[in-house]
Write an enzyme that holds these catalytic residues in place. Structure first.
Site, mmCIF file in Angstrom:
data_model
loop_
_atom_site.group_PDB
_atom_site.id
_atom_site.type_symbol
_atom_site.label_atom_id
_atom_site.label_comp_id
_atom_site.label_asym_id
_atom_site.label_seq_id
_atom_site.Cartn_x
_atom_site.Cartn_y
_atom_site.Cartn_z
ATOM 1 N N ARG A 113 71.478 60.888 78.151
ATOM 2 C CA ARG A 113 71.686 61.699 76.956
ATOM 3 C C ARG A 113 70.975 63.046 77.042
ATOM 4 N NH1 ARG A 113 70.578 57.334 73.424
ATOM 5 N NH2 ARG A 113 72.122 56.371 74.730
ATOM 6 N N ASP B 103 65.295 60.041 67.301
ATOM 7 C CA ASP B 103 65.242 58.784 66.556
ATOM 8 C C ASP B 103 64.291 58.903 65.379
ATOM 9 O OD1 ASP B 103 66.960 57.341 68.233
ATOM 10 O OD2 ASP B 103 65.328 56.751 69.577
ATOM 11 N N ARG C 289 75.323 66.277 72.455
ATOM 12 C CA ARG C 289 75.205 64.825 72.583
ATOM 13 C C ARG C 289 76.560 64.179 72.325
ATOM 14 N NH1 ARG C 289 71.624 60.543 70.981
ATOM 15 N NH2 ARG C 289 72.764 58.656 71.482
ATOM 16 N N ASP D 174 68.127 62.793 72.306
ATOM 17 C CA ASP D 174 68.071 61.645 71.411
ATOM 18 C C ASP D 174 66.969 61.937 70.401
ATOM 19 O OD1 ASP D 174 68.798 59.107 70.678
ATOM 20 O OD2 ASP D 174 67.734 58.095 72.292
HETATM 21 N N1 ROI Z 1 64.387 55.365 78.464
HETATM 22 C C1 ROI Z 1 63.368 56.231 78.385
HETATM 23 N N2 ROI Z 1 62.400 56.189 79.307
HETATM 24 N N3 ROI Z 1 63.277 57.145 77.388
HETATM 25 C C2 ROI Z 1 64.234 57.214 76.418
HETATM 26 O O1 ROI Z 1 64.128 58.067 75.508
HETATM 27 C C3 ROI Z 1 65.313 56.311 76.466
HETATM 28 N N4 ROI Z 1 66.288 56.315 75.521
HETATM 29 C C4 ROI Z 1 67.291 55.454 75.556
HETATM 30 C C5 ROI Z 1 67.423 54.404 76.611
HETATM 31 C C6 ROI Z 1 68.770 54.577 77.312
HETATM 32 C C7 ROI Z 1 67.335 53.039 75.978
HETATM 33 N N5 ROI Z 1 66.384 54.488 77.607
HETATM 34 C C8 ROI Z 1 65.357 55.385 77.523
HETATM 35 O O2 ROI Z 1 68.196 55.476 74.587
#
Ligand code: ROI
Length: 160
Positions: free
Chosen positions: A93, A98, A84, A96
């Protein structure tokens, strides 16, 4: 006492389903994280500006004794192992991870805001979260089931 935490997983590059599976293996092997469970995987249209590939998203729960910041460090280490690169905000990415919820706690620091600030608007978080915890209530008293009534699931599809 452990704290139950919910994690959002997302990827839209380099075999997204494989990225999520490998991240789950890494979470399962991390000392201090217990009782890992994961929702099914969902495909989703990218949210945010510009054109980018569809995402694969899921939500996991873990029970932990780690502090919020220690857990955040762990998540960022795993993101880094997946190559990443933190360049473009809202950009594509490989992985991610979170921290969505840390027990009932509300955290507002420069490095970490919990509950995740955009949790309530994102069907790709709410729908898999509801698989794990349909009766969940957020720290401010909002019921997940109420948020789901407003979440548009049209840009979200089940993968497995
Ligand atoms: N859009 C989707 N569908 N899923 C994600 O995990 C995701 N993560 C992000 C952004 C770019 C906002 N858009 C996303 O960080």
């Amino acid at each position: 006492m452990t704290v139950r935490c919910y994690l959002g997983l997302g990827s839209n590059q380099a075999d997204p389903q494989g990225q999520l599976s490998q991240a789950l293996d890494r979470l399962a092997g991390t000392p201090g994280l217990h009782n890992l469970r994961c929702s099914r995987f969902y495909g989703s249209k990218a949210v945010g500006p510009g054109e980018q590939a569809d995402y694969v998203n899921a939500v996991a729960s873990v029970d932990t004794l780690l502090s919020p910041l220690a857990l955040l460090d762990t998540l960022q280490q795993i993101e880094n192992l997946h190559g990443r690169v933190r360049d473009v905000r809202w950009g594509p990415r490989t992985l991610d991870l979170d921290l969505l919820l840390y027990g009932e706690q509300t955290i507002n620091t420069a490095r970490l805001v919990v509950p995740h600030p955009r949790l309530a608007q994102r069907a790709f978080v709410l729908v898999p979260l509801a698989e794990l915890a349909p009766d969940l209530t957020l720290p401010d008293g909002t019921c997940l089931s109420g948020l789901l009534d407003y979440a548009s699931a049209e840009d979200l599809w089940l993968l497995q």
